[in-house]
Design a protein around this motif. Structure first.
Motif, PDB file in Angstrom:
ATOM      1  N   PHE A  56       0.849  -1.192   0.000  1.00 22.53           N
ATOM      2  CA  PHE A  56       0.000   0.000   0.000  1.00 22.53           C
ATOM      3  C   PHE A  56       0.890   1.250   0.000  1.00 22.53           C
ATOM      4  O   PHE A  56       2.099   1.187   0.271  1.00 22.53           O
ATOM      5  N   LEU A  57       0.276   2.355  -0.297  1.00 21.59           N
ATOM      6  CA  LEU A  57       1.003   3.618  -0.400  1.00 21.59           C
ATOM      7  C   LEU A  57       1.350   4.114   0.987  1.00 21.59           C
ATOM      8  O   LEU A  57       0.489   4.279   1.843  1.00 21.59           O
ATOM      9  N   ARG A  58       2.629   4.354   1.205  1.00 26.57           N
ATOM     10  CA  ARG A  58       3.116   4.810   2.502  1.00 26.57           C
ATOM     11  C   ARG A  58       3.414   6.305   2.460  1.00 26.57           C
ATOM     12  O   ARG A  58       3.531   6.911   1.404  1.00 26.57           O
ATOM     13  N   LYS A  59       3.566   6.843   3.680  1.00 30.98           N
ATOM     14  CA  LYS A  59       3.826   8.273   3.814  1.00 30.98           C
ATOM     15  C   LYS A  59       5.226   8.611   3.312  1.00 30.98           C
ATOM     16  O   LYS A  59       6.185   7.902   3.617  1.00 30.98           O
ATOM     17  N   TYR A  60       5.310   9.696   2.552  1.00 32.70           N
ATOM     18  CA  TYR A  60       6.573  10.208   1.973  1.00 32.70           C
ATOM     19  C   TYR A  60       7.241   9.178   1.073  1.00 32.70           C
ATOM     20  O   TYR A  60       8.457   9.163   0.917  1.00 32.70           O
ATOM     21  N   SER A  61       6.431   8.257   0.473  1.00 31.54           N
ATOM     22  CA  SER A  61       7.028   7.269  -0.412  1.00 31.54           C
ATOM     23  C   SER A  61       7.307   7.850  -1.800  1.00 31.54           C
ATOM     24  O   SER A  61       8.198   7.372  -2.497  1.00 31.54           O
ATOM     25  N   LYS A  62       6.585   8.873  -2.184  1.00 32.32           N
ATOM     26  CA  LYS A  62       6.769   9.479  -3.505  1.00 32.32           C
ATOM     27  C   LYS A  62       7.492  10.813  -3.466  1.00 32.32           C
ATOM     28  O   LYS A  62       7.604  11.481  -4.474  1.00 32.32           O
ATOM     29  N   GLY A  63       7.979  11.244  -2.322  1.00 32.92           N
ATOM     30  CA  GLY A  63       8.666  12.521  -2.229  1.00 32.92           C
ATOM     31  C   GLY A  63       9.697  12.507  -1.135  1.00 32.92           C
ATOM     32  O   GLY A  63       9.756  11.576  -0.313  1.00 32.92           O
ATOM     33  N   PRO A  64      10.540  13.527  -1.057  1.00 30.94           N
ATOM     34  CA  PRO A  64      11.574  13.569  -0.005  1.00 30.94           C
ATOM     35  C   PRO A  64      10.955  13.815   1.356  1.00 30.94           C
ATOM     36  O   PRO A  64       9.952  14.526   1.492  1.00 30.94           O
ATOM     37  N   LYS A  65      11.538  13.274   2.350  1.00 32.41           N
ATOM     38  CA  LYS A  65      11.059  13.443   3.726  1.00 32.41           C
ATOM     39  C   LYS A  65      11.544  14.765   4.276  1.00 32.41           C
ATOM     40  O   LYS A  65      12.738  15.077   4.183  1.00 32.41           O
TER      41      LYS A  65
END
Length: 253
Positions: free
Chosen positions: A59-68
């Motif tokens: 499943f889609l996790r937090k900050y998986s598609k962008g820098p933290k």
């Protein structure tokens, strides 16, 4: 148009067969059929028959598609805050920024010494006291104060100059014709004497007209009356001509 009955119609005619050109066949026909079978036949239902179903664990996790983002609050500490000291009541540092000028007194003196404001001229146009500015009413003589007020406009001066030039050219032409002997100018004495003679003749004609009988029942009387009227009208025209024009020329021929 051919006639219905003719000798030439008895001659047998050879039938002309029209050969049609071959039918057009596209060279991409087989390729189009293959592409249709490959791309469209498998999608006749709701999507392709064998769709890839993702796993529920991915499943889609937090900050998986962008820098933290960096945690700035962790590096911020209270001891690094430099608080400003609050000035006490006895501290006189705030008085350094205060100006020594008393604005209240200066405004009072400026209003006292200033000249009084002149009211705008207005006029009341109703009995209830409704007013309007006098300048917009048309009662103020604005145009009298102009520099060119009372002067002749430029176009009138130009027209006067043109008329004066035309009159001078006409006078020169008349003088030239007089020198050539084509016309003779009547003097004032001759003009007055001619005018007096015309008036005298008009009086005589008028006296003869008044002496006519009241009943004009014959043709000679009627002709005589008409002749007198024509002569009187001609004399009136000549008298009017001599009175209106002071310069009169007479042709020698």
């Amino acid at each position: 148009m051919e006639r219905q009955e003719s000798v030439y119609n008895l001659i047998p005619k050879n039938e002309v067969k029209v050969e049609k050109p071959p039918r057009y066949v596209s060279k991409f026909n087989e390729r189009v059929k293959q592409e249709k079978q490959m791309n469209k036949s498998s999608h006749k239902t709701m999507g392709p028959p064998k769709a890839v179903i993702p796993s529920p664990e991915k499943f889609l996790r937090k900050y998986s598609k962008g820098p933290k983002p960096t945690d700035k609050m962790s590096t911020f500490k209270e001891e690094n805050i430099k608080r400003l000291a609050i000035s006490t009541r006895c501290d006189n540092t705030w008085m350094r920024t205060q100006s020594k000028k008393d604005y209240v007194k200066s405004n009072v003196m400026d209003n006292i010494l200033s000249p009084p404001r002149k009211p705008q001229p207005s006029y009341a146009f109703t009995k209830n006291g409704d007013k309007q500015l006098l300048e917009n009413s048309g009662l103020v003589p604005k145009y009298v104060n102009k520099k060119d007020y009372g002067q002749i406009p430029e176009y009138l001066e130009q027209r006067n100059v043109e008329e004066r030039r035309a009159q001078e050219e006409y006078d020169e032409y008349v003088k030239e014709r007089l020198r050539q002997g084509a016309m003779k100018q009547l003097s004032d004495e001759e003009r007055l004497s001619t005018l007096q003679g015309l008036k005298k003749n008009l009086e005589e004609m008028h006296y003869q007209f008044q002496c006519l009988s009241i009943v004009i029942d014959t043709i000679p009387k009627r002709n005589y009356k008409e002749r007198l009227e024509l002569q009187m009208k001609q004399l009136e025209r000549d008298i009017d001509l001599f009175e209106r024009h002071k310069t009169i020329y007479i042709a020698n021929n």
